[in-house]
Design a protein around this motif. Structure first.
Motif, PDB file in Angstrom:
ATOM      1  N   MET A   1       9.291  27.792-103.264  1.00 43.34           N
ATOM      2  CA  MET A   1       7.978  27.373-103.768  1.00 43.34           C
ATOM      3  C   MET A   1       6.969  27.366-102.618  1.00 43.34           C
ATOM      4  O   MET A   1       7.252  26.830-101.545  1.00 43.34           O
TER       5      MET A   1
ATOM      6  N   ARG B   1       3.139  24.516-104.994  1.00 42.45           N
ATOM      7  CA  ARG B   1       3.237  23.074-104.718  1.00 42.45           C
ATOM      8  C   ARG B   1       1.976  22.671-103.960  1.00 42.45           C
ATOM      9  O   ARG B   1       1.681  23.204-102.894  1.00 42.45           O
ATOM     10  N   CYS B   2       1.220  21.713-104.509  1.00 45.59           N
ATOM     11  CA  CYS B   2      -0.113  21.400-103.987  1.00 45.59           C
ATOM     12  C   CYS B   2      -0.174  20.082-103.238  1.00 45.59           C
ATOM     13  O   CYS B   2       0.442  19.095-103.638  1.00 45.59           O
TER      14      CYS B   2
ATOM     15  N   ASP C   1       3.531  26.344-100.661  1.00 42.67           N
ATOM     16  CA  ASP C   1       2.633  25.201-100.559  1.00 42.67           C
ATOM     17  C   ASP C   1       1.178  25.653-100.518  1.00 42.67           C
ATOM     18  O   ASP C   1       0.848  26.702 -99.962  1.00 42.67           O
TER      19      ASP C   1
ATOM     20  N   GLU D   1      -0.040  24.422-109.883  1.00 38.34           N
ATOM     21  CA  GLU D   1       1.343  23.965-109.975  1.00 38.34           C
ATOM     22  C   GLU D   1       2.059  24.590-111.164  1.00 38.34           C
ATOM     23  O   GLU D   1       3.246  24.927-111.078  1.00 38.34           O
ATOM     24  N   ARG D   2       1.344  24.758-112.274  1.00 35.05           N
ATOM     25  CA  ARG D   2       1.960  25.423-113.427  1.00 35.05           C
ATOM     26  C   ARG D   2       2.275  26.881-113.120  1.00 35.05           C
ATOM     27  O   ARG D   2       3.161  27.480-113.743  1.00 35.05           O
TER      28      ARG D   2
ATOM     29  N   ALA E   1      -5.469  21.919-109.044  1.00 30.15           N
ATOM     30  CA  ALA E   1      -4.110  21.770-108.525  1.00 30.15           C
ATOM     31  C   ALA E   1      -3.085  21.842-109.648  1.00 30.15           C
ATOM     32  O   ALA E   1      -2.015  22.458-109.499  1.00 30.15           O
TER      33      ALA E   1
END
Length: 207
Positions: free
Chosen positions: A1, A30-31, A3, A25-26, A21
């Motif tokens: 994932m 990863r925020c 960032d 994320e969807r 965000a």
């Protein structure tokens, strides 16, 4: 994932970045949201705090809205050691801000801009020399607080003029019919950000 570090603009809390965000994320990112008091503390202090967060997170993409984009430009220009993926700036006045300078003519306006005032001044050349891809998204719907003091010349998002978003060395720029603050809740903007972070290219804008 992968960032992503998101940086908000002036006069607003970090929470305004949550809708964007959530969409990122969807899409599998990863925020982390960097929160700061834009007008109340020196910009260099914010940049150093942001650098600490970036080192803590490790290699990451960056997304900055308005003043947040200026902080990112300063961060990545001054801290070559910060590992970055791709960078997207949303409505960032990289070459100064006509609306900001107009607000600064008034004592109350200078107080509102606070420590950020110098970043809105005219004639600031914007150059990107890092190897990471930099994408710029600008708005063309003139709806924003910058119009409280009158119309803005040329294409603008209500705060920032299109010509103020240009950065020498940027990989791409896309212009969408969206206002300055509405960028943060726009599904079309989020889709463009996701595309650039994933592939280094914006989607062809639909009309």
């Amino acid at each position: 994932m992968q960032d992503v570090i998101l940086v908000h603009g002036l006069w607003v809390p970090g929470a305004v970045m949550r809708p964007l965000a959530a969409r990122l994320e969807r899409a599998g990112f990863r925020c982390r949201i960097f929160d700061y008091l834009g007008a109340l503390r020196p910009m260099q202090e914010h940049v150093e705090r942001l650098a600490r967060l970036a080192r803590e997170v490790g290699p990451a993409h960056f997304v900055g809205h308005s003043l947040g984009g200026l902080l990112l430009l300063q961060l990545l220009g001054r801290h070559a050691e910060v590992a970055a993926g791709r960078i997207v700036l949303l409505g960032t006045p990289a070459r100064g801000c006509y609306a900001g300078r107009r607000i600064a003519r008034y004592p109350a306006g200078r107080w509102l801009l606070g420590e950020s005032e110098e970043l809105w001044r005219e004639g600031r050349a914007a150059h990107w020399t890092r190897r990471e891809a930099l994408g710029v998204l600008a708005g063309s719907l003139p709806f924003g607080l910058g119009r409280l003091f009158g119309r803005l010349p040329g294409v603008n998002d209500g705060v920032v003029r299109l010509e103020e978003t240009a950065i020498e060395g940027m990989a791409e720029r896309v212009v969408l019919p969206v206002g300055h603050s509405a960028m943060l809740i726009s599904a079309r903007v989020a889709a463009q950000v996701c595309a650039f972070l994933a592939d280094g290219k914006f989607l062809a804008p639909s009309h």
